[in-house]
Design an enzyme around this catalytic site. Structure first.
Site, PDB file in Angstrom:
ATOM      1  N   ASP A 136       0.836  -1.203   0.000  1.00  0.00           N
ATOM      2  CA  ASP A 136       0.000   0.000   0.000  1.00  0.00           C
ATOM      3  C   ASP A 136       0.875   1.260   0.000  1.00  0.00           C
ATOM      4  O   ASP A 136       2.101   1.183   0.085  1.00  0.00           O
ATOM      5  CB  ASP A 136      -0.944  -0.029   1.215  1.00  0.00           C
ATOM      6  CG  ASP A 136      -0.232  -0.484   2.473  1.00  0.00           C
ATOM      7  OD1 ASP A 136       0.857   0.062   2.758  1.00  0.00           O
ATOM      8  OD2 ASP A 136      -0.729  -1.405   3.161  1.00  0.00           O
TER       9      ASP A 136
ATOM     10  N   GLU B 189       3.902   2.956 -23.267  1.00  0.00           N
ATOM     11  CA  GLU B 189       4.153   1.518 -23.414  1.00  0.00           C
ATOM     12  C   GLU B 189       3.555   1.088 -24.748  1.00  0.00           C
ATOM     13  O   GLU B 189       2.368   1.303 -24.999  1.00  0.00           O
ATOM     14  CB  GLU B 189       3.503   0.729 -22.272  1.00  0.00           C
ATOM     15  CG  GLU B 189       3.917  -0.732 -22.301  1.00  0.00           C
ATOM     16  CD  GLU B 189       2.853  -1.689 -21.820  1.00  0.00           C
ATOM     17  OE1 GLU B 189       3.199  -2.790 -21.383  1.00  0.00           O
ATOM     18  OE2 GLU B 189       1.649  -1.359 -21.896  1.00  0.00           O
TER      19      GLU B 189
ATOM     20  N   ASP C 289       0.692   5.650 -13.520  1.00  0.00           N
ATOM     21  CA  ASP C 289       0.306   4.798 -14.633  1.00  0.00           C
ATOM     22  C   ASP C 289      -1.004   5.328 -15.195  1.00  0.00           C
ATOM     23  O   ASP C 289      -1.942   5.581 -14.433  1.00  0.00           O
ATOM     24  CB  ASP C 289       0.120   3.355 -14.137  1.00  0.00           C
ATOM     25  CG  ASP C 289       0.761   2.358 -15.060  1.00  0.00           C
ATOM     26  OD1 ASP C 289       0.376   2.331 -16.237  1.00  0.00           O
ATOM     27  OD2 ASP C 289       1.628   1.590 -14.593  1.00  0.00           O
TER      28      ASP C 289
ATOM     29  N   HIS D  54       6.762  -5.223 -14.242  1.00  0.00           N
ATOM     30  CA  HIS D  54       5.799  -6.116 -13.586  1.00  0.00           C
ATOM     31  C   HIS D  54       5.224  -7.160 -14.526  1.00  0.00           C
ATOM     32  O   HIS D  54       4.458  -8.010 -14.088  1.00  0.00           O
ATOM     33  CB  HIS D  54       4.675  -5.267 -12.978  1.00  0.00           C
ATOM     34  CG  HIS D  54       3.892  -4.544 -14.035  1.00  0.00           C
ATOM     35  ND1 HIS D  54       4.445  -3.520 -14.791  1.00  0.00           N
ATOM     36  CD2 HIS D  54       2.632  -4.705 -14.498  1.00  0.00           C
ATOM     37  CE1 HIS D  54       3.538  -3.097 -15.666  1.00  0.00           C
ATOM     38  NE2 HIS D  54       2.430  -3.796 -15.505  1.00  0.00           N
ATOM     39  N   ASP D  55       5.541  -7.102 -15.807  1.00  0.00           N
ATOM     40  CA  ASP D  55       5.051  -8.087 -16.780  1.00  0.00           C
ATOM     41  C   ASP D  55       6.135  -9.070 -17.222  1.00  0.00           C
ATOM     42  O   ASP D  55       5.842 -10.000 -17.983  1.00  0.00           O
ATOM     43  CB  ASP D  55       4.550  -7.380 -18.051  1.00  0.00           C
ATOM     44  CG  ASP D  55       3.334  -6.505 -17.822  1.00  0.00           C
ATOM     45  OD1 ASP D  55       2.569  -6.786 -16.883  1.00  0.00           O
ATOM     46  OD2 ASP D  55       3.157  -5.543 -18.594  1.00  0.00           O
TER      47      ASP D  55
ATOM     48  N   ASP E 225      -0.133   3.098 -20.454  1.00  0.00           N
ATOM     49  CA  ASP E 225      -0.342   1.667 -20.692  1.00  0.00           C
ATOM     50  C   ASP E 225      -0.853   1.410 -22.119  1.00  0.00           C
ATOM     51  O   ASP E 225      -1.830   2.038 -22.548  1.00  0.00           O
ATOM     52  CB  ASP E 225      -1.387   1.184 -19.675  1.00  0.00           C
ATOM     53  CG  ASP E 225      -1.485  -0.320 -19.595  1.00  0.00           C
ATOM     54  OD1 ASP E 225      -0.524  -0.945 -19.134  1.00  0.00           O
ATOM     55  OD2 ASP E 225      -2.532  -0.866 -20.000  1.00  0.00           O
TER      56      ASP E 225
HETATM   57  O1  TEU Z   1       0.764  -4.567 -20.670  1.00  0.00           O
HETATM   58  C1  TEU Z   1       0.561  -4.651 -22.036  1.00  0.00           C
HETATM   59  C2  TEU Z   1       1.012  -5.881 -22.625  1.00  0.00           C
HETATM   60  O2  TEU Z   1       1.283  -5.923 -23.797  1.00  0.00           O
HETATM   61  C3  TEU Z   1       1.044  -7.033 -21.746  1.00  0.00           C
HETATM   62  O3  TEU Z   1      -0.205  -7.627 -21.812  1.00  0.00           O
HETATM   63  C4  TEU Z   1       2.090  -7.951 -22.157  1.00  0.00           C
HETATM   64  O4  TEU Z   1       1.942  -8.261 -23.498  1.00  0.00           O
HETATM   65  C5  TEU Z   1       1.956  -9.172 -21.378  1.00  0.00           C
HETATM   66  O5  TEU Z   1       2.063  -8.829 -20.034  1.00  0.00           O
HETATM   67  C6  TEU Z   1       3.045 -10.116 -21.745  1.00  0.00           C
HETATM   68  O6  TEU Z   1       2.869 -11.254 -21.015  1.00  0.00           O
HETATM   69  C7  TEU Z   1       0.101  -3.590 -19.984  1.00  0.00           C
HETATM   70  C8  TEU Z   1       0.402  -3.718 -18.510  1.00  0.00           C
HETATM   71  O7  TEU Z   1       1.771  -3.511 -18.306  1.00  0.00           O
HETATM   72  C9  TEU Z   1      -0.067  -5.050 -18.032  1.00  0.00           C
HETATM   73  O8  TEU Z   1       0.272  -5.297 -16.695  1.00  0.00           O
HETATM   74  C10 TEU Z   1      -1.560  -5.091 -18.217  1.00  0.00           C
HETATM   75  O9  TEU Z   1      -2.027  -6.368 -17.880  1.00  0.00           O
HETATM   76  C11 TEU Z   1      -1.970  -4.773 -19.641  1.00  0.00           C
HETATM   77  O10 TEU Z   1      -1.303  -3.645 -20.172  1.00  0.00           O
HETATM   78  C12 TEU Z   1      -3.431  -4.436 -19.677  1.00  0.00           C
HETATM   79  O11 TEU Z   1      -3.653  -3.220 -19.024  1.00  0.00           O
END
Ligand code: TEU
Length: 585
Positions: free
Chosen positions: A34, A277, A103, A349-350, A211
């Site tokens: 948080d 992004e 974001d 985070h992805d 995003d």
């Molecule tokens: O990510 C965009 C995106 O392209 C991701 O879906 C990526 O392709 C995927 O994580 C690969 O495994 C953004 C955000 O960073 C992500 O956390 C979100 O889930 C997504 O957009 C939807 O908002």
């Protein structure tokens, strides 16, 4: 030759740190990180020396995609705290000279957003056209398989359309079912977003990470995609197609971003950062997006280098071929050398953890984490550090499907097992690439749950057992730690203009074990050499003899000290050795 430091925008010498709030620090003891948890750890960011904090979403959200499904753009979810906490965070960061970037998730909202609730209420609602509603495919019964308006696959498995019985139509969701896509063709949508962005800037935030911003313009004809056999990545083709040709950098994207820049940033005094992004963006498109003369965004996140170890889908994980990675990085460096700007990242985070993905999270964890950091941070562009990367945090084990939390991994697992695949085979596919690898709690100390949450609380996702040895407390005062190395890299970028602004030249592009390049600005040259592995290696460094007596700016490796360039111009590094050399002294 690039111009010198004083005429450059501030973010060209900056380093950004990303916080994924759910997994950073839990102050209120509900197992989820948080805002007050972040406030309690600002000394960590200050010690690292970063200039900007990018905060992943903290807005009200049903949390289907951990906050990337937003139900109110102008508030804070009680899970994370209050608006007052966020105001306090802005002030506390500014007091430390750190900017805050939020974001901005405006390709889609949550299906719980009032805009969508209104839109779905009737076909004649004034907000109906704020989203993409379409009737079933002609000749199909509404709701039946194949009746979706297009054959597009959603990012998180299954069709990109959800049927809404109440009004008998489908809505488009490129991501989860609970993430309906906004219709940017409608000027009211754009105005509402601009107003919301200005509201945040008025509140003191310093910019936005946008995003999937290159998905906001869709081809309004919404044509079917081409079905490719086996495109689902497994043995059970889902019959769906890739629709990206209709929405990646779509027809009006530059118009929308220029308009946003004009409406939100252009006439406002202050210094902001906008980073888009952009999955699927090409170098040529990125030049247009980041050309300062066009007024769109400051920099973009491209995806080519994080797809270098993927086959047809992200689940098809391949070993890294280093020359392929170098070719991608070199192409982006060259493409944005004169116009535009790169952002630099290994982690977010992805993405899985880079020390597991490209490095060695076993015997050479510390040395490989440092070498990977050196390579990235010595490129031209703005580096991004993702929480825990500065500690060398690795991928987590995820023994069972129940250990997974991410909607993408969970939906993929279910879809594959439902199609008859062996569960353990599917888990083996998911483990190295799951987004959950990035989302295990930040490792503050070696105690219970790594100090992420108060004692006795169960975190929303299990802590990586390696926290006993890999944690911030153990590293903060250790000059040999991964943390100390990141701090040196941040400090070097601030101090040495050639790091931020110098020209880039890739060396040894075909070498499979050494990543080498030079940087040059106003007569100052740097040579960066990194041994990408632990085997026996000897390379002839181009113009190598000249570097034999160069100043050592940085050095790291498994042994002490790392190998230097020899007088005959060769380099014989130990495992994961990395050096940065400078001429003249
Ligand atoms: O990510 C965009 C995106 O392209 C991701 O879906 C990526 O392709 C995927 O994580 C690969 O495994 C953004 C955000 O960073 C992500 O956390 C979100 O889930 C997504 O957009 C939807 O908002």
């Amino acid at each position: 030759m690039n111009s010198s430091a004083d005429t450059e925008p501030w973010w060209r010498t900056a380093v950004v740190y990303q916080v994924y709030p759910r997994s950073f620090a839990d102050a209120d003891g509900d197992g989820v990180g948080d805002l007050r948890g972040i406030l309690a750890h600002l000394d960590h960011l200050e010690a690292l020396g970063v200039d900007v904090l990018w905060l992943s979403p903290v807005y009200p959200s049903p949390q289907e995609d951990n906050g990337y499904d937003i139900s109110d753009y102008q508030d804070v979810d009680p899970l994370f705290g209050t608006l007052a906490d966020l105001d306090e965070l802005i002030a506390a960061l500014h007091a430390r000279g750190i900017r805050l970037v939020l974001d901005l998730v405006v390709n889609h909202t949550s299906s719980a957003h009032p805009w969508f609730r209104e839109s779905r209420s009737s076909r004649t609602d004034p907000k109906r056209d704020w989203y993409w509603w379409r009737p079933p495919r002609p000749g199909f019964e509404a709701g039946a398989p194949g009746a979706e308006p297009t054959n597009w696959r959603a990012s998180f498995s299954g069709p990109a359309w959800a049927y809404d019985e109440a009004t008998g139509e489908y809505y488009l969701h490129l991501f989860a079912v609970g993430q309906p896509d906004l219709n940017w063709e409608n000027p009211e949508v754009r105005t509402a977003i601009h107003t919301m962005m200005r509201w945040w800037l008025d509140r003191g935030v310093d910019g936005f990470r946008m995003d999937v911003i290159n998905f906001i313009s869709k081809d309004p004809a919404l044509p079917d995609g081409r079905v490719v056999a086996g495109a689902a990545g497994g043995t059970a083709p889902d019959g769906l197609a890739d629709g990206t040709a209709s929405y990646v950098c779509g027809p009006r994207i530059h118009e929308y971003l220029a308009e946003m820049h004009r409406e939100v940033f252009a006439d406002r005094p202050g210094t902001f950062l906008s980073v888009g992004e952009m999955p699927g963006v090409t170098v040529d498109e990125a030049r247009l997006f980041t050309d300062p003369g066009r007024g769109e965004v400051d920099m973009v996140f491209q995806f080519e280098h994080v797809q270098v170890d993927q086959g047809a889908t992200k689940w098809d994980h391949r070993p890294l071929h280093l020359p392929a990675l170098k070719a991608i990085m070199a192409r982006w460096q060259a493409g944005l050398a004169d116009v535009g700007w790169n952002s630099l990242y290994w982690c977010n985070h992805d993405q899985p953890r880079v020390v597991s993905r490209f490095g060695d999270d076993g015997a050479h964890r510390v040395a490989s984490a440092k070498a990977l950091a050196t390579v990235l941070h010595l490129h031209r562009g703005t580096p991004y550090v993702y929480q825990g990367e500065e500690l060398g945090m690795a991928n987590a084990p995820f023994p069972q499907p129940q250990n997974l939390r991410d909607v993408e991994s969970v939906k993929y697992y279910r879809s594959q097992v439902a199609a008859g695949r062996d569960p353990s085979e599917v888990m083996a596919e998911i483990r190295p690439v799951s987004r959950d690898n990035a989302r295990t709690p930040m490792q503050w100390n070696g105690g219970p749950d790594a100090g992420f949450c108060p004692p006795g609380v169960t975190p929303w996702i299990a802590v990586d057992p390696d926290h006993a040895s890999v944690n911030a407390a153990a590293q903060r005062d250790d000059p040999e730690s991964v943390f100390a190395h990141y701090h040196r890299l941040v400090e070097l970028r601030h101090r040495e203009p050639v790091v931020a602004l110098g020209d880039f030249t890739m060396l040894l592009p075909d070498d499979e074990a050494v990543y080498a390049f030079t940087r040059e600005l106003d007569g100052v040259r740097l040579l960066v050499l990194a041994h990408w592995g632990a085997g026996e290696v000897k390379v002839d460094v181009p113009d190598g003899a000249a570097w034999a007596d160069a100043e050592v700016v940085l050095g790291s490796g498994s042994g002490q000290p790392p190998a230097m360039v020899e007088t005959d111009g060769t380099w014989r590094p130990g495992p994961w050795d990395a050096v940065v050399l400078r001429l003249p002294h």
